[in-house]
Enzyme design. Structure first.
Site, PDB file in Angstrom:
ATOM      1  CE  LYS A 164      -3.900  -2.382   2.101  1.00 52.48           C
ATOM      2  NZ  LYS A 164      -4.753  -2.693   3.263  1.00 52.48           N
ATOM      3  CD  GLN A 203      -3.694  -4.338   6.298  1.00 52.09           C
ATOM      4  OE1 GLN A 203      -3.781  -3.276   5.675  1.00 52.09           O
ATOM      5  NE2 GLN A 203      -4.117  -5.471   5.791  1.00 52.09           N
ATOM      6  CG  ASP A 261      -9.615   0.061   4.643  1.00 51.62           C
ATOM      7  OD1 ASP A 261      -9.382  -0.385   3.505  1.00 51.62           O
ATOM      8  OD2 ASP A 261      -8.884  -0.142   5.633  1.00 51.62           O
TER       9      ASP A 261
END
Ligand code: GUN
Length: 289
Positions: free
Chosen positions: A53, A97, A120
């Site tokens: 990422k 995460q 997200d």
């Protein structure tokens, strides 16, 4: 019939080129898109995802900030970091995460992220907005799948779509997006009776179960579009150590019409959509001046 390959690397490269151009324009306007990534604990897969990422950001001209915490981190420390990032006008996206270590209340952490920076799309408000067809950050993996289907002009209206898996990250939002696009969607999961009965009816089959080579060719309707969201590392057998999807590619490819490989299918698209959400968030800030 042997399926055509739906190449996520090629589509990602094209989209990331467009995102880099948009990021450069925003940067020239004084708003460089910026993503903050929080990684807690030493899960090796999570570390790889976060590294990819951050690397994806750098290549696209998006600034990234990485915050790492040990496995035994205090939730209050991470929540304090999120509060500071929420308040920082130079940060446009915040990603924690998953999974988090057991001392964390995952839901509380996701809810702590500002809805406007939730790139997200995991915050309950964004999930609710998505379910109602309102403007929202769309979770990256299912959004990437929709982009792949769009790139191939796969007809969705009236199509039979079957999603295997009901996770908050993939299965549920995938079902919402396909429904919104006019597909008739069936969501299968571990308690589904006669899974193959459902999968054999699917014009579009999305596998997000987390079990290596779970979907075999005999479960697939000839000519179907097969989207493999799984990323599994094989632990034994002749392919030990290799990555594979939730679909048994060798038996599925001769039956399907279009299929995503693993690696090189959905995986790169997930990161591409994360970059897209970050650029979109920065664009909103730029427009507000
Ligand atoms: N863990 C597995 N997939 C994801 C994802 O898309 N986002 C985050 N934050 N964590 C994940």
């Amino acid at each position: 019939m042997t399926a055509r390959i739906l190449d996520g690397n090629a589509l990602s490269a094209k989209l990331r080129g467009e995102l880099a151009a948009r990021a450069a324009t925003l940067t020239a306007q004084g708003v460089q898109p910026c993503l903050a990534v929080i990684l807690v604990g030493g899960d090796p897969a999570s570390a790889v995802y976060v590294r990819n990422k951050v690397a994806g950001c750098e290549k696209a001209g998006i600034k990234s900030l990485k915050y790492e915490y040990p496995q035994d981190a205090a939730p209050a420390d991470v929540l304090g970091r999120i509060a500071a990032l929420n308040a920082d006008p130079a940060v446009h996206g915040i990603l924690v995460q998953l999974p988090l270590p057991p001392q964390f209340d995952e839901k509380a952490v996701l809810e702590a992220i500002s809805v406007e920076k939730d790139v997200d799309g995991f915050h309950a408000e964004n999930v609710g907005r998505l379910s109602q067809g309102q403007d929202a950050f769309v979770p990256c993996t299912p959004n990437g799948v929709m982009e792949m289907l769009k790139s191939e002009n796969v007809p969705l209206r009236g199509a039979e779509a079957v999603v295997i898996g009901r996770s908050n990250i993939v299965g549920k939002p995938m079902a919402m997006l396909l429904t919104a696009a006019g597909a008739t969607v069936t969501v299968c999961h571990s308690a589904t009776r006669d899974l193959a009965f459902h999968t054999r009816r699917a014009d579009i089959l999305v596998a997000a179960v987390g079990r290596p080579r779970f979907v075999t060719g005999d479960m697939i309707k000839p000519g179907a579009v097969v989207i493999d969201v799984g990323i599994n590392r094989l632990t034994d057998g002749p392919d030990a150590g290799k990555l594979c999807g939730d679909v048994d590619f060798a038996s599925a490819a001769p039956v399907a019409g279009l299929i995503t490989p693993v690696p090189g299918g959905v995986g790169p698209m997930t990161i591409t959509m994360l970059l897209a959400n970050t650029v979109q968030s920065a664009g909103r800030v730029a427009r507000k001046g």
